[in-house]
Write a protein that holds these residues in place. Sequence first.
Motif, PDB file in Angstrom:
ATOM      1  N   THR A  11       0.863  -1.190   0.000  1.00 40.85           N
ATOM      2  CA  THR A  11       0.000   0.000   0.000  1.00 40.85           C
ATOM      3  C   THR A  11       0.895   1.235   0.000  1.00 40.85           C
ATOM      4  OG1 THR A  11      -1.802  -1.077   1.207  1.00 40.85           O
ATOM      5  CG2 THR A  11      -1.741   1.318   1.283  1.00 40.85           C
ATOM      6  N   PHE A  69      -5.336  -0.993   5.984  1.00 43.03           N
ATOM      7  CA  PHE A  69      -4.509  -1.390   4.834  1.00 43.03           C
ATOM      8  C   PHE A  69      -3.532  -2.509   5.190  1.00 43.03           C
ATOM      9  CE2 PHE A  69      -6.298   2.646   3.528  1.00 43.03           C
ATOM     10  CZ  PHE A  69      -6.864   2.230   2.336  1.00 43.03           C
ATOM     11  N   ILE A  97       3.380  -1.285   4.061  1.00 47.99           N
ATOM     12  CA  ILE A  97       2.760   0.031   3.834  1.00 47.99           C
ATOM     13  C   ILE A  97       3.872   1.072   3.735  1.00 47.99           C
ATOM     14  CG2 ILE A  97       1.266   1.838   4.819  1.00 47.99           C
ATOM     15  CD1 ILE A  97      -0.295  -0.443   6.244  1.00 47.99           C
ATOM     16  N   GLN A 107       4.446   4.949   3.706  1.00 42.92           N
ATOM     17  CA  GLN A 107       3.625   6.076   4.180  1.00 42.92           C
ATOM     18  C   GLN A 107       4.344   7.411   4.121  1.00 42.92           C
ATOM     19  OE1 GLN A 107       1.461   5.695   8.049  1.00 42.92           O
ATOM     20  NE2 GLN A 107       2.581   7.547   8.606  1.00 42.92           N
ATOM     21  N   SER A 134       0.373  -1.081  13.229  1.00 40.79           N
ATOM     22  CA  SER A 134       0.329  -1.962  12.056  1.00 40.79           C
ATOM     23  C   SER A 134       0.823  -3.373  12.344  1.00 40.79           C
ATOM     24  CB  SER A 134       1.195  -1.354  10.949  1.00 40.79           C
ATOM     25  OG  SER A 134       1.198  -2.182   9.821  1.00 40.79           O
TER      26      SER A 134
END
Length: 315
Positions: free
Chosen positions: A51, A100, A107, A109, A124
Amino acid sequence: MNKNPFFGRDILSSEQYSKENLEILVSVSREMKSIVENVGSTDILKGKVMTALFYEPSSRTFASFIAAMQRLGGSFIPLQGMTYSSVTKGENLEDTVRTFACYSDVIVQRHPEVGSAKRSAAASTVPIINAGDGVGEHPTQALLDYFTIIERFRKIDGLSITMVGDLLNGRTIHSLIKLVSLYKSVKINLVSPDILKLPSEILKKIKKRRVKVNEMDRLDGIVAKSDVVYVTRVQKERFTDLNLYEKLKHYYIITPQLLKKAKKTTIVMHPLPRVGEIESAVDDDPRAVYIKDQMRNGMYTRMALLSLVLQKNKF
Ligand code: CP
């Protein structure tokens, strides 16, 4: 088989990297460069999903992570600007990240708040890669910058590295300086207006490592002694006083005339975007590496990082 120190790890700060970790990253980045140049892609991350969760604008970091994942055979969920996500309904960062993490294996970010990547990592179940947390850090940019310097000079020790511009707000500087100061014989020159000096807590950390650091306001005298001139944009988005920004935005400008003073072997770097601090007339100078080298290296190093974070036996 050696242990892969990146497997399953969050990548939040350049402070995480040791010299040994950097050697692994350089080696895998070279491997990725060879794959791209020879066959274009591989399928080592087939079945993995990344993601890209970007709350702040980005061209290079967003696109190069996506290109990296595609060239590794993986797929991605692209979220840029968050306009059409539930963030606009007030969803907090932790719930967004938890969501996500259910759909993807990693991920990446970018977020405007310092420390946001650390917050996300706490929420997470999959690794978080910090692609920029406000004026904090940008550790993957530091990797591509480090790789660019190593590919040109094959060393950091003995180099004179000059960092220019908005050292207060420049997260790429905050991350890169932590990497190059791992090498005791590097010389670091910090060139900025007084108001945009490197944050004192970072300067203290670097000085503790006993590397040579000089702070100055003027650029012209140090250019001739520099192996690397790393230029940064004055970050308008971090200013509350736009009149002050207007006064400072072109405090330093790299011109062909200025580069006449530099060595033939010097390289001029910039994380980009630039807004006038390097004249476009410099772009064709062979010492300018900010367009092709740094950007291509961004894809190779991010391929390396994704493959290491997601594959236990990669190294
Ligand atoms: N260097 C960098 O972070 O560029 P972007 O903001 O375009 O991602």
